[in-house]
Write a protein that holds these residues in place. Structure first.
Motif, PDB file in Angstrom:
ATOM      1  N   LYS A 139       0.828  -1.218   0.000  1.00 55.86           N
ATOM      2  CA  LYS A 139       0.000   0.000   0.000  1.00 55.86           C
ATOM      3  C   LYS A 139       0.859   1.265   0.000  1.00 55.86           C
ATOM      4  N   VAL A 140       2.141   1.143  -0.304  1.00 54.33           N
ATOM      5  CA  VAL A 140       3.029   2.317  -0.306  1.00 54.33           C
ATOM      6  C   VAL A 140       3.416   2.622  -1.756  1.00 54.33           C
ATOM      7  N   ILE A 141       3.071   3.814  -2.214  1.00 57.79           N
ATOM      8  CA  ILE A 141       3.168   4.107  -3.657  1.00 57.79           C
ATOM      9  C   ILE A 141       3.632   5.551  -3.893  1.00 57.79           C
ATOM     10  N   ASN A 142       4.190   5.808  -5.074  1.00 54.98           N
ATOM     11  CA  ASN A 142       4.483   7.195  -5.470  1.00 54.98           C
ATOM     12  C   ASN A 142       3.273   7.768  -6.196  1.00 54.98           C
ATOM     13  N   LEU A 143       2.832   8.941  -5.705  1.00 51.50           N
ATOM     14  CA  LEU A 143       1.754   9.686  -6.367  1.00 51.50           C
ATOM     15  C   LEU A 143       2.343  11.072  -6.607  1.00 51.50           C
ATOM     16  N   HIS A 144       2.791  11.299  -7.819  1.00 52.96           N
ATOM     17  CA  HIS A 144       3.627  12.478  -8.083  1.00 52.96           C
ATOM     18  C   HIS A 144       2.845  13.590  -8.785  1.00 52.96           C
ATOM     19  N   LEU A 154      -1.462  16.795 -14.524  1.00 52.04           N
ATOM     20  CA  LEU A 154      -0.817  15.473 -14.507  1.00 52.04           C
ATOM     21  C   LEU A 154      -0.507  14.981 -13.095  1.00 52.04           C
ATOM     22  N   VAL A 155      -0.749  13.687 -12.887  1.00 50.91           N
ATOM     23  CA  VAL A 155      -0.216  12.998 -11.707  1.00 50.91           C
ATOM     24  C   VAL A 155       0.366  11.669 -12.191  1.00 50.91           C
ATOM     25  N   GLU A 156       1.596  11.377 -11.765  1.00 52.83           N
ATOM     26  CA  GLU A 156       2.207  10.096 -12.112  1.00 52.83           C
ATOM     27  C   GLU A 156       1.967   9.103 -10.979  1.00 52.83           C
ATOM     28  N   VAL A 157       1.404   7.961 -11.333  1.00 52.78           N
ATOM     29  CA  VAL A 157       1.177   6.890 -10.356  1.00 52.78           C
ATOM     30  C   VAL A 157       2.232   5.832 -10.646  1.00 52.78           C
ATOM     31  N   VAL A 158       3.210   5.740  -9.748  1.00 50.28           N
ATOM     32  CA  VAL A 158       4.389   4.920 -10.049  1.00 50.28           C
ATOM     33  C   VAL A 158       4.336   3.615  -9.264  1.00 50.28           C
ATOM     34  N   GLN A 159       4.379   2.523 -10.009  1.00 52.33           N
ATOM     35  CA  GLN A 159       4.211   1.206  -9.395  1.00 52.33           C
ATOM     36  C   GLN A 159       5.560   0.513  -9.186  1.00 52.33           C
ATOM     37  N   GLY A 160       6.008   0.493  -7.950  1.00 50.93           N
ATOM     38  CA  GLY A 160       7.203  -0.289  -7.622  1.00 50.93           C
ATOM     39  C   GLY A 160       6.833  -1.763  -7.552  1.00 50.93           C
ATOM     40  N   PRO A 161       7.852  -2.648  -7.480  1.00 53.69           N
ATOM     41  CA  PRO A 161       7.573  -4.095  -7.501  1.00 53.69           C
ATOM     42  C   PRO A 161       6.753  -4.591  -6.312  1.00 53.69           C
ATOM     43  N   HIS A 162       6.732  -3.801  -5.217  1.00 57.85           N
ATOM     44  CA  HIS A 162       6.034  -4.222  -3.998  1.00 57.85           C
ATOM     45  C   HIS A 162       4.575  -3.754  -3.973  1.00 57.85           C
ATOM     46  N   VAL A 163       4.176  -2.933  -4.948  1.00 58.50           N
ATOM     47  CA  VAL A 163       2.861  -2.267  -4.897  1.00 58.50           C
ATOM     48  C   VAL A 163       1.777  -3.166  -5.498  1.00 58.50           C
ATOM     49  N   SER A 164       0.645  -3.290  -4.802  1.00 58.76           N
ATOM     50  CA  SER A 164      -0.432  -4.169  -5.299  1.00 58.76           C
ATOM     51  C   SER A 164      -1.224  -3.489  -6.419  1.00 58.76           C
ATOM     52  N   GLU A 165      -1.853  -4.314  -7.215  1.00 52.65           N
ATOM     53  CA  GLU A 165      -2.708  -3.807  -8.301  1.00 52.65           C
ATOM     54  C   GLU A 165      -3.846  -2.965  -7.707  1.00 52.65           C
ATOM     55  N   GLU A 166      -4.331  -3.389  -6.543  1.00 50.78           N
ATOM     56  CA  GLU A 166      -5.432  -2.664  -5.904  1.00 50.78           C
ATOM     57  C   GLU A 166      -4.996  -1.243  -5.538  1.00 50.78           C
ATOM     58  N   THR A 167      -3.797  -1.112  -5.016  1.00 49.40           N
ATOM     59  CA  THR A 167      -3.301   0.226  -4.640  1.00 49.40           C
ATOM     60  C   THR A 167      -3.175   1.110  -5.877  1.00 49.40           C
ATOM     61  N   VAL A 168      -2.716   0.525  -6.980  1.00 46.04           N
ATOM     62  CA  VAL A 168      -2.593   1.294  -8.223  1.00 46.04           C
ATOM     63  C   VAL A 168      -3.986   1.715  -8.698  1.00 46.04           C
ATOM     64  N   ARG A 169      -4.904   0.763  -8.698  1.00 45.80           N
ATOM     65  CA  ARG A 169      -6.263   1.049  -9.194  1.00 45.80           C
ATOM     66  C   ARG A 169      -6.925   2.157  -8.376  1.00 45.80           C
ATOM     67  N   VAL A 170      -6.859   2.014  -7.054  1.00 47.64           N
ATOM     68  CA  VAL A 170      -7.498   3.024  -6.194  1.00 47.64           C
ATOM     69  C   VAL A 170      -6.807   4.381  -6.372  1.00 47.64           C
ATOM     70  N   SER A 171      -5.499   4.378  -6.519  1.00 51.35           N
ATOM     71  CA  SER A 171      -4.765   5.647  -6.675  1.00 51.35           C
ATOM     72  C   SER A 171      -5.109   6.317  -8.009  1.00 51.35           C
ATOM     73  N   HIS A 184       0.011   5.862 -15.558  1.00 50.37           N
ATOM     74  CA  HIS A 184       0.522   4.718 -14.803  1.00 50.37           C
ATOM     75  C   HIS A 184       1.959   4.472 -15.243  1.00 50.37           C
ATOM     76  N   VAL A 185       2.893   4.735 -14.341  1.00 46.17           N
ATOM     77  CA  VAL A 185       4.302   4.451 -14.646  1.00 46.17           C
ATOM     78  C   VAL A 185       4.558   3.046 -14.106  1.00 46.17           C
ATOM     79  N   LYS A 186       4.806   2.111 -15.023  1.00 46.71           N
ATOM     80  CA  LYS A 186       4.752   0.701 -14.657  1.00 46.71           C
ATOM     81  C   LYS A 186       5.988   0.185 -13.928  1.00 46.71           C
TER      82      LYS A 186
END
Ligand code: 3HC
Length: 290
Positions: A139-144, A154-171, A184-186
């Protein structure tokens, strides 16, 4: 977790980015609590809300009632405990100091309810360097966000390897509710997406100045009138902060050891002299009379 579960947003930091992110959240209907250790910054942020809302009413962009509702939704407090204890989503926007962020995230993990997502607005620090201090790395993510956060979409939603799909979706959905355009920065790459592109432009602009090819004013003018940019690179750098640019470039230089990554001599001079841009009244340009 679903987007409708997010009612309260906590913003950590009332500085350049934090106060505008907070206001954007309140404008778009979220109960927002902004916290900072500096009472002075909290007071400035609080005053900014009043003057911004008054301006919106004057311009006819908000009714008096809407402005009053926004004012009632946004709160400022020096207590992290109070700010985060009932939150659903946290956006941290403090200085770009890794140890400070790690300390804040460790505290947040203790204070914030287990369902809450903990995001960082960092321009330079990827969330995988922070997530391990929490018991909820997924649940820890970059929201830039981009500066000024009330205006730039613009907001960049950056998905590190530890970040869940749910956290990305909600963000991503949260950005939509904030009336922002999310990308979505993958993968976690240094500088994420847009700052990498902007940095290439800044480097060229600094090089042209270092080589005395053209003046600051003329380089800015060229970008405005030849490329249609809303402001030239030096004006933009004054807005975002020369200290941030210097810190980002030094960090890259330390990592790579490549001389091409060293900050430009003119940037170093400005930094050493404390000319950080608009926030210090002087940067590439002088704002002391504004
Ligand atoms: N804060 C809040 N609102 C602002 C503002 C500010 N600092 N500056 C301008 N605005 C608002 C005005 O209130 C106005 O709103 P309205 O049209 O709804 O009434 C609107 O923006 C336009 O303002 P102006 O006509 O006074 O000024 P401009 O048309 O020159 O726009 C600008 C100002 C939006 C800052 C424009 O120059 C611009 O887009 N500049 C480029 C900014 C940019 O590139 N930002 C990204 C930086 S990189 C970054 O942030 C990354 C990070 O990691 C550092």
């Amino acid at each position: 977790m679903n987007i409708d579960d997010i009612k309260t947003i906590t913003v950590i930091g009332a500085g350049n980015m934090g106060h505008q992110i907070s206001l954007q959240c309140a404008l778009k209907g979220f109960t927002t609590i902004c916290t900072d250790i500096s009472e002075d910054l909290l007071k400035k942020a609080d005053d900014f809300v009043d003057s911004y809302l008054a301006g919106r009413v004057e311009k006819g962009k908000l009714s008096t009632e809407q402005a009053r509702d926004v004012r009632q939704r946004i709160h400022f407090t020096p207590s992290l405990e109070e700010a985060a204890k009932d939150t659903d989503y946290v956006i941290e926007a403090v200085l770009e100091v890794l140890d400070l962020k790690r300390k804040i995230f460790a505290d947040l993990d203790r204070i914030a309810p287990p369902h809450a997502i903990l995001a960082t607005n960092s321009s330079a620090i990827v969330s995988s360097k922070i997530a391990d201090v929490t018991s909820r790395p997924e649940k820890v993510i970059n929201l830039h966000f981009f500066n000024p956060a009330l205006v730039m979409e613009l907001v960049e939603v950056v998905q590190g390897p530890h970040v869940s799909e749910e956290t990305v979706r909600v963000s991503m959905e949260l950005c939509k509710r904030l009336h922002k355009k999310a990308v979505h920065v993958k993968k976690e790459v240094k500088g994420f997406l847009l700052n990498r592109i902007l940095l290439a432009m800044f480097r060229e602009a600094f090089w042209l100045l270092d080589m005395d090819v053209a003046s600051i004013e003329d380089i800015d003018k060229a970008c405005i009138y030849g490329a249609g940019h809303p402001m030239g690179p030096f004006t933009l750098n004054d807005l975002t902060g020369l200290d941030l640019m210097y810190t980002m470039e030094m960090e890259t230089f330390r990592e790579t050891g490549n001389v091409a990554d060293r900050p430009s001599p003119n940037l170093v001079k400005q930094y050493v002299e404390g000319r950080y841009g608009k926030k210090t009244g002087k940067g590439w340009y002088d704002y002391s009379d504004k």
